[in-house]
Design an enzyme around this catalytic site. Structure first.
Site, PDB file in Angstrom:
ATOM      1  N   HIS A  99      -9.739   1.837   0.428  1.00 59.09           N
ATOM      2  CA  HIS A  99      -9.685   0.688   1.336  1.00 59.09           C
ATOM      3  C   HIS A  99     -10.875   0.669   2.294  1.00 59.09           C
ATOM      4  O   HIS A  99     -10.734   0.343   3.485  1.00 59.09           O
ATOM      5  CB  HIS A  99      -8.359   0.704   2.098  1.00 59.09           C
ATOM      6  CG  HIS A  99      -7.842  -0.650   2.450  1.00 59.09           C
ATOM      7  ND1 HIS A  99      -8.511  -1.495   3.306  1.00 59.09           N
ATOM      8  CD2 HIS A  99      -6.735  -1.312   2.058  1.00 59.09           C
ATOM      9  CE1 HIS A  99      -7.806  -2.611   3.442  1.00 59.09           C
ATOM     10  NE2 HIS A  99      -6.730  -2.527   2.691  1.00 59.09           N
ATOM     11  N   HIS A 138       0.806  -1.227   0.000  1.00 57.33           N
ATOM     12  CA  HIS A 138       0.000   0.000   0.000  1.00 57.33           C
ATOM     13  C   HIS A 138       0.838   1.277   0.000  1.00 57.33           C
ATOM     14  O   HIS A 138       0.547   2.237   0.713  1.00 57.33           O
ATOM     15  CB  HIS A 138      -0.956  -0.006   1.192  1.00 57.33           C
ATOM     16  CG  HIS A 138      -2.005  -1.092   1.126  1.00 57.33           C
ATOM     17  ND1 HIS A 138      -2.440  -1.647  -0.053  1.00 57.33           N
ATOM     18  CD2 HIS A 138      -2.714  -1.729   2.114  1.00 57.33           C
ATOM     19  CE1 HIS A 138      -3.360  -2.567   0.189  1.00 57.33           C
ATOM     20  NE2 HIS A 138      -3.541  -2.642   1.487  1.00 57.33           N
ATOM     21  N   GLU A 145     -11.426  -3.883  -3.016  1.00 57.17           N
ATOM     22  CA  GLU A 145     -10.444  -2.888  -3.446  1.00 57.17           C
ATOM     23  C   GLU A 145     -10.214  -3.063  -4.937  1.00 57.17           C
ATOM     24  O   GLU A 145      -9.561  -4.008  -5.365  1.00 57.17           O
ATOM     25  CB  GLU A 145      -9.134  -3.100  -2.684  1.00 57.17           C
ATOM     26  CG  GLU A 145      -9.273  -3.042  -1.180  1.00 57.17           C
ATOM     27  CD  GLU A 145      -8.126  -3.751  -0.470  1.00 57.17           C
ATOM     28  OE1 GLU A 145      -6.957  -3.468  -0.763  1.00 57.17           O
ATOM     29  OE2 GLU A 145      -8.413  -4.625   0.373  1.00 57.17           O
TER      30      GLU A 145
END
Ligand code: BGC
Length: 445
Positions: free
Chosen positions: A254, A175, A399
């Site tokens: 997210h 991420h 996602e």
């Protein structure tokens, strides 16, 4: 080899994507209708947008914005991490339900999102770790193996250059690194028009940020419409000149959903269907492994028709006659995988529903994949917006994104490109739309 600019630039153009009838798919319309948004279900609704101070982070003012649809939907979004804090929608009886996991205060988000950087585990070591609740993930969502990659690009100045990134997930980069876009204060501007209100959040990520090459400017535009949709549009520009450094980008959001309410407990009984015939198997480092795409048929990963999320997560008998825990579910402690979405262009990716509240979530995207994560690493140490603790399967994510570890597969067949050349802009959109209604039993993928 690299991203194309796929959507028109105007914010109104984003609204040209006509709301869909249940169970149908469509593609982005090239034409922008005269009316900004058709307001199909609630033509007389009046959306609103307001803001209030929410605190400070590193000397910067943080605000909390409230966007309402005028048709029962209310979304709160903070410019810290361009994060959706809560998402209220009406259930089938008209009661308002917060379907997004989140925290009550800014300091909760700072403690949670910054712990990799500060090294201070929050609230305790061995806890849930960084949740990324509702945050914007960038510059690169999901994992990059061995926290490095070698750029492969043409008409660029950095072909063949290897970049080292932070290792914040074992040996992987997850991420965007320790200080991803979820840890930044974004600058905000608001707008509204017939049938919608919008919050545009922008930041510039410099060359070398978390090890990635090239300065990029990102704008995430959240639009709430009278059709009870949350539209998330990404516009990301590589600020290098044409022929300069290329970079890799893969933005996502997210949000963790619980369609019975964020405090309601496990989502096992909620129905989910994913528009995908294949998924990406992973190795024990959670990195996609050859043959990279497997058929979902006969496995717990088959969500081609709606089924309860928990139905096969503990089921040791597979439809193909084998029994024993399914190895991919053992590795991930549940679902934490990329599904390879069928089709291309802006299309229906998934539908989920809670049969009690009747709240139904329709996810549309132009992205090639979706990471369905069943909240496996929530361990009961976090107190959410409603004052209850979150445990395994308290929420699930959808996602929308490119495939994990794509920077190690640039140019390979079956791997849509994540390379953004100098002067190029990536534009992409994902919509979460909410309805209530009868039980979904069949799905016209
Ligand atoms: C990842 C999970 C991770 C979660 C929170 C998801 O996108 O796939 O493995 O635990 O994010 O960090």
């Amino acid at each position: 080899m690299s991203y194309q600019s796929r959507l028109p630039k105007s914010p109104l153009a984003a609204l040209a994507v006509v709301a869909l009838a249940a169970g149908t798919t469509t593609a982005l319309s090239g034409a922008v209708p005269a009316a900004a948004f058709p307001g199909i279900h609630h033509p007389h609704a009046h959306p609103t947008i307001t803001s209030q101070p929410w605190g400070d982070f590193e000397g910067q003012t943080v605000d909390l914005y409230t966007l309402t649809s005028g048709a029962g939907m209310k979304v709160t979004i903070t410019n810290f991490g361009a994060t959706v804090q809560s998402l209220w929608v009406p259930d089938r009886r008209g009661r308002s339900v917060d379907v997004a996991l989140g925290f009550p205060t800014l300091s909760d988000y700072v403690n949670d999102f910054l712990q990799q950087h500060t090294g201070v585990a929050w609230p305790l070591s061995g806890g849930s770790g960084d949740t990324y609740f509702g945050a914007t993930i960038g510059r690169y969502a999901n994992r990059i193996a061995d926290h490095s990659f070698t750029m492969v690009c043409s008409n660029c100045s950095n072909n063949g250059v290897t970049y080292t990134l932070p290792a914040n997930n074992g040996t992987n980069t997850l991420h965007g690194g320790d200080l991803g876009w979820n840890t930044k204060v974004w600058s905000a501007s608001t707008s509204q028009g017939p049938g919608y209100v919008a919050l545009a959040l922008s930041l510039t990520s410099p060359d070398g940020d978390e090890g990635f090459p090239a300065s990029v400017t990102a704008t995430v535009t959240y639009t709430v419409t009278t059709d009870n949709e949350l539209r998330i549009r990404y516009d990301i520009t590589n600020n290098e000149p044409v022929g300069g450094k290329a970079t890799v980008v893969n933005p996502t959001n997210h949000l963790y959903f619980n369609l019975a309410g964020e405090s309601s407990g496990p989502v096992f009984d909620q129905l989910l269907a994913i528009n995908a015939d294949r998924y990406s198997p992973i190795d024990t480092n959670f990195i996609p492994t050859a043959p990279y795409q497997l058929s979902v048929a006969g496995t717990p990963f088959d969500f081609r028709h709606p089924k309860p999320i928990g139905r096969d997560i503990t089921n040791v008998s597979s439809p193909d006659g084998t029994s024993g825990p399914f190895p991919q579910l053992v590795i991930a402690h549940g679902y934490d995988h990329n599904w390879v979405l069928n089709g291309s262009g802006y299309r229906l990716a998934a539908v989920a529903q809670d049969r009690g509240t009747g709240i139904t979530l329709w996810t549309y995207t132009d992205q090639p994949g979706v990471q369905f994560y069943s909240g496996n690493f929530l361990v009961g140490d976090l107190t959410g917006t409603g004052g209850h603790t979150y445990r395994q399967t308290s929420g699930f994510t959808l996602e929308t994104q490119h495939f994990p570890d794509s920077p190690h597969h640039i140019g390979e067949p079956g791997w849509p490109s994540v390379v953004l050349n100098g002067g190029q802009t990536l534009s992409s959109m994902t919509t979460y739309r909410f309805t209530t209604g009868g039980t979904i039993t069949h799905f016209g993928f």
